[in-house]
Design an enzyme around this catalytic site. Structure first.
Site: not given
Lengths: 435, 435
Positions: B187, B161, B183, B168, B82
């Site tokens: 995930k 999320d 967050s 947000r 990620h």
């Protein structure tokens, strides 16, 4: 300019410009800035604070989010009084007719109760037929005719505050001094006043729990008044215990009538006269406190204050016979007394707990959408300083519902403390701030 | 427990319990805690922070706000990568087939572009026919069959999320380390992984503009991984200038194909190999960095990485002929070059400004609901360190709309600086944090 830019600026401790605050309030009022954006901004402002320029810009933007009253046709000096709210605080109800009887015009716009504090509108509406929702023309006409009008906030005045207040209530952003000060002052500035007297409540039962915060709030509001050339006097008054003996709605009207008849509990009378004296002096109807108090006393003794209340009740559709016969007010079906657990002196009668107990009985609202029961309430039979014998009633609960009684009574029990030695009582008037 | 109680607690710097955070996330996901309440909470959390226990409780509550994948039927080690997002960051696209060709299963769930950063899904969807919206069964089947799946976030995974991120984004509460970390990690934890490699971007074009913040974010995410016994390696990589030469969507796919073919710009190749090496070592498919890099090189040289990409494109409905003929990708109608204003060396090519210029061309989204133009983008022809002659092109804008070009070009001009002396370049890999 976007809402996110402004939120980020305040989040990081920056200072918003007058143009940015104007843009924000305008677009929040119209709906293009959303509730969830404004609540993030309010929390950032709560924690980071406002400097003086931001505070004035915020107040100005709120003030001009809707109409501003034009009461130039009213010839008398227009003076209002605002309280930050407490338990048993019915001062407005006897005070407004008293000062109106002395020659002041009082364009009073009040609110409803929420949480542990009551609301003047809820109390007035226990008078059979009395209407508090007045259109601006009716409001101005009644004010001109009687020198006094007791209404709810007009929806066209300061609409931004109406939206903001509901949002703050739901998002934990109420007890911020700049947000409180700008909310109150924008509404009062929209009333086209010649002077304003503020009653800043201090203590367990008030928003401001200590004198430092209360002083800061008073200074802030007097400062806002100064920039608008509105003379403001703020008195800091004690709210550690309920004001007077009655907490509820109909029972607070009955106690208010007692004050207008020349009676009523000492603490309630003391605060009413102190605020009334300031109003008469702001109006230049009295040159000093002693003269002002004499005028107020005369309005009571002559019956002119009571007569003024009768006039405004009639003008607003109510039944003025309640003034002679408080039995016409709603009455709870049941009563139960709370006995003193021991002999001694009452040292504590906690305003917050009494207020919450009254709310649980149905006299107040836990949520804005709750309906109140106008008849229920609490009567304080022994106040701090009073000697009591074990078993003697400390307070009386007037109720319509056993379930609510069961929720309210334990809180009321916790509100009282009885000790062998009486505790010293602070004075009712703790301080003052003037323009 | 009420939302206001919890907001007030965090507002005043208190610590929320695991039960309180669980209640809040559950009721926000279901809708009984409103957006405007949650945005006040997010701002309070942004300013006051979370301690470690709050961070873990928040992540845990998010993770269990919806389904968690069960990929136990997949026999290969499941490792994902990620990136916190940057400009020109297409690393996932060549990397995933490379490591899958080496024997890793990559259940990659990616996002869309917003603001100056692009999104892997937007890029992949420029391949004719390629679908990123897969149901959980199809997702698991493609992963088992090909060792690789490149999809959007499932709506049933971590729904909290999804709601929170949108909120947000609209309320100025994105760049908070605990909120970003929880967050991302919630995930990734829902993907049922054996290991995770994080690419924490640092610099002007990234969420984290300095190494201290990036290190703190890395530490935070590695710490969350540790509590779930998920091995996590975080590399901090430079994002002061776009990664590679292409910024856009279809053009980034073409550049990714070049990497799989054994070419591509040095910086892009360097980051891809560094991350790939960590993935292979986490999967225990290589014992050290040198072995891992040899395996990655072999996957390129043998064509197995390119073949793996062809397989997954076909499995997800796309046309694998783009790999041989990038001319099948969408193409912008017009091109315009930006000439160097003077001779010398490129010292700055600002990632943020290039990213925003690409967004203005239509390659990215200013708001979530905007549509992107897959064909437009920017090609960096001279990168920091490169010598240029006055008038030589620094970058090429590929566009379909003159109005958008006019908005984008001035920003792109500001992105470049050319000086007589070349500036020292920091390394691409700035640091690392391991479980």
């Amino acid at each position: 300019m976007t809402a996110v830019d402004l939120i980020e600026k305040k989040r990081d401790g920056g200072t918003l410009s007058e143009a940015e605050i104007g843009w924000l309030i305008k677009n929040y009022t119209s709906g293009s800035v959303t509730d969830y954006q404004m609540s993030a901004m309010l929390m950032a402002a709560f924690i980071r604070g406002f400097d003086e320029a931001e505070l004035f810009a915020w107040t100005e933007a709120m003030l001009h989010s809707g109409d501003v009253l034009d009461l130039s046709a009213v010839e008398m000096p227009k003076i209002d009084k605002h309280s930050t709210g407490g338990v048993g605080d019915k001062v407005s109800i006897p005070l407004a007719p008293m000062v109106a009887a002395c020659g002041i015009a009082v364009p009073m716009m009040s609110g409803r109760g929420l949480g542990h504090t009551g609301g003047t509108l809820d109390k007035l509406e226990t008078i059979p037929g009395f209407t508090t929702g007045l259109d601006p023309d009716t409001f101005a006409r009644i004010l001109s005719d009687t020198g006094l009008v007791l209404a709810g906030q007009s929806s066209t005045l300061v609409p931004a505050d109406r939206k903001l207040y509901a949002l703050r209530d739901a998002t934990g952003t109420v007890p911020s001094i700049p947000l409180i000060a700008s909310s109150i002052m924008s509404k009062k500035l929209a009333e086209d006043l010649d002077g304003l007297v503020l009653d800043i409540k201090v203590g367990e039962g008030a928003f401001m729990e200590n004198q430092d915060d209360a002083h800061e709030l008073a200074d802030t509001m007097v400062g806002i008044g100064r920039t608008y050339e509105l003379e403001v006097v703020a008195l800091l008054t004690l709210m550690d215990t309920p004001l007077g003996r009655e907490v509820g709605n109909a029972n607070e009207i009955a106690e208010s009538i007692a004050v207008l008849a020349g009676g009523g509990p000492d603490d309630l009378v003391e605060v009413t006269y102190a605020l009334g004296s300031e109003m008469l002096q702001l109006a230049k109807l009295a040159g000093d406190d002693e003269t002002a108090r004499g005028q107020l006393r005369a309005a009571i003794d002559s019956g002119s204050a009571m007569h003024k209340f009768a006039e405004v009740i009639e003008a607003q559709g109510g039944d003025p016979r309640v003034l002679d016969d408080p039995g016409l007010l709603p009455k709870a079906r049941y009563q139960e007394d709370l006995p003193a657990p021991s002999s001694g002196f009452v040292t504590v009668c906690d305003a917050l707990k009494v207020g919450l107990a009254a709310m649980r009985l149905g006299a107040g609202r836990e949520r804005k959408e709750d309906r109140i029961d106008p008849a229920v309430g609490i009567t304080i039979l022994a106040k701090p300083g009073d000697p009591v014998d074990a078993g003697q009633p400390l307070a009386r609960l007037s109720f319509n519902d056993e379930g609510r009684l069961a929720m309210a009574r334990p809180l009321l029990e916790q509100a009282f403390q009885v000790a062998a030695v009486p505790a010293a009582r602070p004075p009712m008037i703790l301080g003052e701030v003037r323009s």
